[in-house]
Design a protein around this motif. Sequence first.
Motif, PDB file in Angstrom:
ATOM      1  N   ASP A  82      -1.768  37.734  26.048  1.00 64.11           N
ATOM      2  CA  ASP A  82      -1.729  36.820  24.710  1.00 64.11           C
ATOM      3  C   ASP A  82      -3.027  36.475  24.784  1.00 64.11           C
ATOM      4  O   ASP A  82      -3.977  36.365  23.671  1.00 64.11           O
ATOM      5  N   ARG A  83      -3.803  36.352  26.059  1.00 59.79           N
ATOM      6  CA  ARG A  83      -5.267  35.797  26.255  1.00 59.79           C
ATOM      7  C   ARG A  83      -6.281  37.037  26.221  1.00 59.79           C
ATOM      8  O   ARG A  83      -7.463  36.811  26.414  1.00 59.79           O
ATOM      9  N   GLY A  95      -0.545  37.188  18.141  1.00 60.15           N
ATOM     10  CA  GLY A  95      -1.107  36.414  19.302  1.00 60.15           C
ATOM     11  C   GLY A  95       0.017  35.947  20.324  1.00 60.15           C
ATOM     12  O   GLY A  95      -0.477  35.307  21.292  1.00 60.15           O
ATOM     13  N   ARG A  96       1.248  36.303  19.730  1.00 65.43           N
ATOM     14  CA  ARG A  96       2.379  35.585  20.698  1.00 65.43           C
ATOM     15  C   ARG A  96       3.204  36.845  21.400  1.00 65.43           C
ATOM     16  O   ARG A  96       4.338  36.622  21.724  1.00 65.43           O
ATOM     17  N   TRP A 138      -6.063  39.590  28.711  1.00 66.49           N
ATOM     18  CA  TRP A 138      -6.383  39.929  29.986  1.00 66.49           C
ATOM     19  C   TRP A 138      -5.317  40.981  30.392  1.00 66.49           C
ATOM     20  O   TRP A 138      -5.420  41.364  31.627  1.00 66.49           O
ATOM     21  N   LYS A 176       4.023  36.809  25.033  1.00 65.33           N
ATOM     22  CA  LYS A 176       4.971  35.679  25.619  1.00 65.33           C
ATOM     23  C   LYS A 176       6.309  35.790  25.363  1.00 65.33           C
ATOM     24  O   LYS A 176       7.192  35.763  25.818  1.00 65.33           O
ATOM     25  N   ARG A 217       1.490  35.562  29.074  1.00 69.45           N
ATOM     26  CA  ARG A 217       0.513  34.609  28.694  1.00 69.45           C
ATOM     27  C   ARG A 217      -0.924  35.267  28.927  1.00 69.45           C
ATOM     28  O   ARG A 217      -1.684  35.219  28.146  1.00 69.45           O
ATOM     29  N   LEU A 218      -1.115  35.977  30.077  1.00 68.50           N
ATOM     30  CA  LEU A 218      -2.416  36.560  29.993  1.00 68.50           C
ATOM     31  C   LEU A 218      -2.613  37.740  29.129  1.00 68.50           C
ATOM     32  O   LEU A 218      -3.674  38.058  28.615  1.00 68.50           O
TER      33      LEU A 218
END
Length: 420
Positions: free
Chosen positions: A278-279, A136-137, A281, A140, A275-276
């Motif tokens: 990891d979310r 999940g990172r 998107w 980043k 960051r997008l």
Amino acid sequence: MTSRANGTDDKARTRRRAVAAMTFATGVIVANNYYAQPLEDALAEAFHATSSQVGVVLTLIQLGYAFGLATIVPLGDLLERRKLVVTMLSMTVAAMVVVAVAPSLSVLGAAATLVGLTTVAAQVLVPFAAHLAPEGRQGKTISTVMSGLLIGVLVSRVVAGLVSQALGWRAVFVLGAVLTAVAVVLLWRTLPVLPPATKMHYFALLRSVVTLVREEPVLRWRVVYSASSYAAFSALWTSIGFMLAAPPHNFDQGAIGLFALFGVAGAAAARFAGRLADRGWAHHAVGGFLLVSTLAWLLIGQGAGPGVGAVVALAIGLLLFDLGVQGVHVSNQAIVYALRPEARSRLNSAYMTLYFLGGAVGSGLSAAAYASNGWSGVSVLGGVLPAIGLAFWLADTAFRRRRARAGTRAVSVAAPATRA
């Protein structure tokens, strides 16, 4: 419980140190490929060479890099990566020293080719960083390392001009050798030792890169988006120096080099894109960044006009354009590396080789467009290239939606839709 928590904290600190070393190293490594670009006149004068002869040397650096992308980067899945990176960079240091003391242009060209070939170590580090990132990172972590690489590209031209002016052109390459040696030490001390991801033979490894392109449609889509974007990037930087040096601006090489600093927006975009990703998107972000890259040319195209307003429009356009280009790149890398974690180096080899070829096409088209239609021709070309990528993105997105609707109708209870 405390012991377990301390162990987790130690692993996190070790990972952060490794990522920080990678971020510094990628910037230092990639800078070696760009130091010579603003030094063309100095090299021509030193070796009594023509501009075309010096241009051949610059081309050899890029050809060495392209060859390394196709033949060396896949080794990141076959060999122990820390040792591979350190070995390659030790060769880079030696080659940079030879460049610095080269007695002739032919010797400089041979050493510069080795520099290009071995600096693909940066493209071994990027998937290495993705492997170290916790679940999940990855986005980043990739974006952090990529921000170092982008800053290295931007700052290299400015540093080369300033150091050359103060200490001479040879000092630029001595500085590059010293910084690369520092990166070697940092990487050796901080990178973990990981077992190879595969045991296949080298030529089978290379064939598997082609197999990945054939078997992974997502990889092919991502290459189209990124190659069209990077083609526009190369088109811009191939011709912008000629435009800024000509009337009405008449900028000198120092002022032209400073325009590269407007690309710092790309480093910020890389972190945002990570960051997008990891979310979940990343795919949607690619479409937005392609749109920004396309629209930025409305401002960039005004850069050849007279007055301060034209320069301001150009500067804002460059900020937006670099934001879009790097956002597309980092978003796509996050998606590509997730396809087959055990083959990240080979995926990166396929992706970056085709990405680089897109840049070569954009550079060639830009030279032709500027020769025939000046900056207006380059501006049209630069806007069309990411627009092509955007058109493919829209087609891909429409196909995804149709497939999702078909899947919803095929089952009585649909699974929650994901945004990735």
